[in-house]
Design a protein around this motif. Sequence first.
Motif, PDB file in Angstrom:
ATOM      1  N   TYR A  12      64.481  12.408 -17.134  1.00 12.08           N
ATOM      2  CA  TYR A  12      65.378  11.421 -16.551  1.00 12.08           C
ATOM      3  C   TYR A  12      66.324  12.087 -15.557  1.00 12.08           C
ATOM      4  O   TYR A  12      66.875  13.164 -15.811  1.00 12.08           O
ATOM      5  CB  TYR A  12      66.197  10.745 -17.647  1.00 12.08           C
ATOM      6  CG  TYR A  12      65.380   9.827 -18.535  1.00 12.08           C
ATOM      7  CD1 TYR A  12      64.866   8.640 -18.038  1.00 12.08           C
ATOM      8  CD2 TYR A  12      65.144  10.150 -19.871  1.00 12.08           C
ATOM      9  CE1 TYR A  12      64.117   7.790 -18.842  1.00 12.08           C
ATOM     10  CE2 TYR A  12      64.404   9.318 -20.685  1.00 12.08           C
ATOM     11  CZ  TYR A  12      63.899   8.136 -20.160  1.00 12.08           C
ATOM     12  OH  TYR A  12      63.169   7.309 -20.963  1.00 12.08           O
ATOM     13  N   VAL A  13      66.508  11.444 -14.420  1.00 17.47           N
ATOM     14  CA  VAL A  13      67.449  11.912 -13.407  1.00 17.47           C
ATOM     15  C   VAL A  13      68.254  10.707 -12.919  1.00 17.47           C
ATOM     16  O   VAL A  13      67.679   9.663 -12.598  1.00 17.47           O
ATOM     17  CB  VAL A  13      66.717  12.575 -12.210  1.00 17.47           C
ATOM     18  CG1 VAL A  13      67.727  12.986 -11.130  1.00 17.47           C
ATOM     19  CG2 VAL A  13      65.914  13.782 -12.676  1.00 17.47           C
ATOM     20  N   GLY A  70      70.942  11.975  -8.249  1.00 19.39           N
ATOM     21  CA  GLY A  70      70.977  13.283  -8.887  1.00 19.39           C
ATOM     22  C   GLY A  70      69.913  14.217  -8.346  1.00 19.39           C
ATOM     23  O   GLY A  70      68.943  13.788  -7.713  1.00 19.39           O
ATOM     24  N   ILE A  78      66.753  16.374  -8.474  1.00 19.91           N
ATOM     25  CA  ILE A  78      65.509  16.423  -9.237  1.00 19.91           C
ATOM     26  C   ILE A  78      65.122  17.885  -9.419  1.00 19.91           C
ATOM     27  O   ILE A  78      64.977  18.620  -8.442  1.00 19.91           O
ATOM     28  CB  ILE A  78      64.380  15.681  -8.504  1.00 19.91           C
ATOM     29  CG1 ILE A  78      64.771  14.216  -8.262  1.00 19.91           C
ATOM     30  CG2 ILE A  78      63.078  15.764  -9.304  1.00 19.91           C
ATOM     31  CD1 ILE A  78      63.768  13.446  -7.437  1.00 19.91           C
ATOM     32  N   PRO A  79      64.993  18.361 -10.646  1.00 18.23           N
ATOM     33  CA  PRO A  79      64.651  19.771 -10.874  1.00 18.23           C
ATOM     34  C   PRO A  79      63.323  20.135 -10.219  1.00 18.23           C
ATOM     35  O   PRO A  79      62.360  19.366 -10.255  1.00 18.23           O
ATOM     36  CB  PRO A  79      64.553  19.877 -12.402  1.00 18.23           C
ATOM     37  CG  PRO A  79      65.344  18.722 -12.902  1.00 18.23           C
ATOM     38  CD  PRO A  79      65.168  17.624 -11.910  1.00 18.23           C
TER      39      PRO A  79
END
Length: 283
Positions: free
Chosen positions: A61-62, A66, A68-69
């Motif tokens: 979840y982001v 946010g 994003i990894p």
Amino acid sequence: MSEPVIQTTATDPTLVKDQVSSLLIQPLEAASVVLSSGVRIFDSSEPLKLPRLVSGTEPGYVAEGGLIPDTHDVEFGEISLMPTSRKGIKSILRFTNELVRAAHIGLDSVLKQRLIKDVSDFLDSELLSGAGTDNGITGIINQTGVQTGDLDVTDPDSLLDALALATAAEVTPNRWFLSGADFIALRKVKESSTSSKYLLESDLTRDATYRLFGIPVTVTNKLATGTAVLADTSQIAVVRDLNPSVTVLSERWAEYDEVGLRVVCRYDLGLLHPEGVIVLSAV
């Protein structure tokens, strides 16, 4: 009556590609229990590397806006098949010219059937059980990384345990391979001690294929009694040499008034997802 193969190749002893395909490759694919089971076939005369996904990303979840990894890399492995050292499957079928002249049936059809049976019998044995020795094929049951389990043909739970292994590996198997003896033993098992219904039955409303827990069963004596395979055959890669040959040997045994048909072909096998194969052995 159709012309014999040897009559049509008198001026050119080596059959052309289309002739080899219709005489050997297409019929062999249909006759082989492994090649016809839904395996993925690749054509290559040279060493072939096939990618295999080892690990992937880890979604999560982001929040809106946010970051994003992007620290997770997709990792690929590979399997190497058809090395230059892989030996070919070779056979010579020898017959007399009297047989050609006296034949009252299509000799080309008889020879074709004999060639296909000889080659497919050997090929299936190797694709299923080959030990990989002497630069030969390493068969399905001897591949590294496969899952293993127990086989008890008197207890259907052992087969359900194999399905459980497939489920745990997120594999959807589509084929059982069983020896003739194990097939008959399972064929006698009923759903329960109070039931007259056999566990293993064909559904004639669909086709004549036997199914075990809904999965088609292939019976082959190229597997030893006490060994069975449950597999997602789409994860089995078979490499087929692009240049098989069928050659008429019209002079080698001329003093005997005999002719030969020489067949040369090469195959290799590997697993794209080893966990997609479960090999069961009798306890």
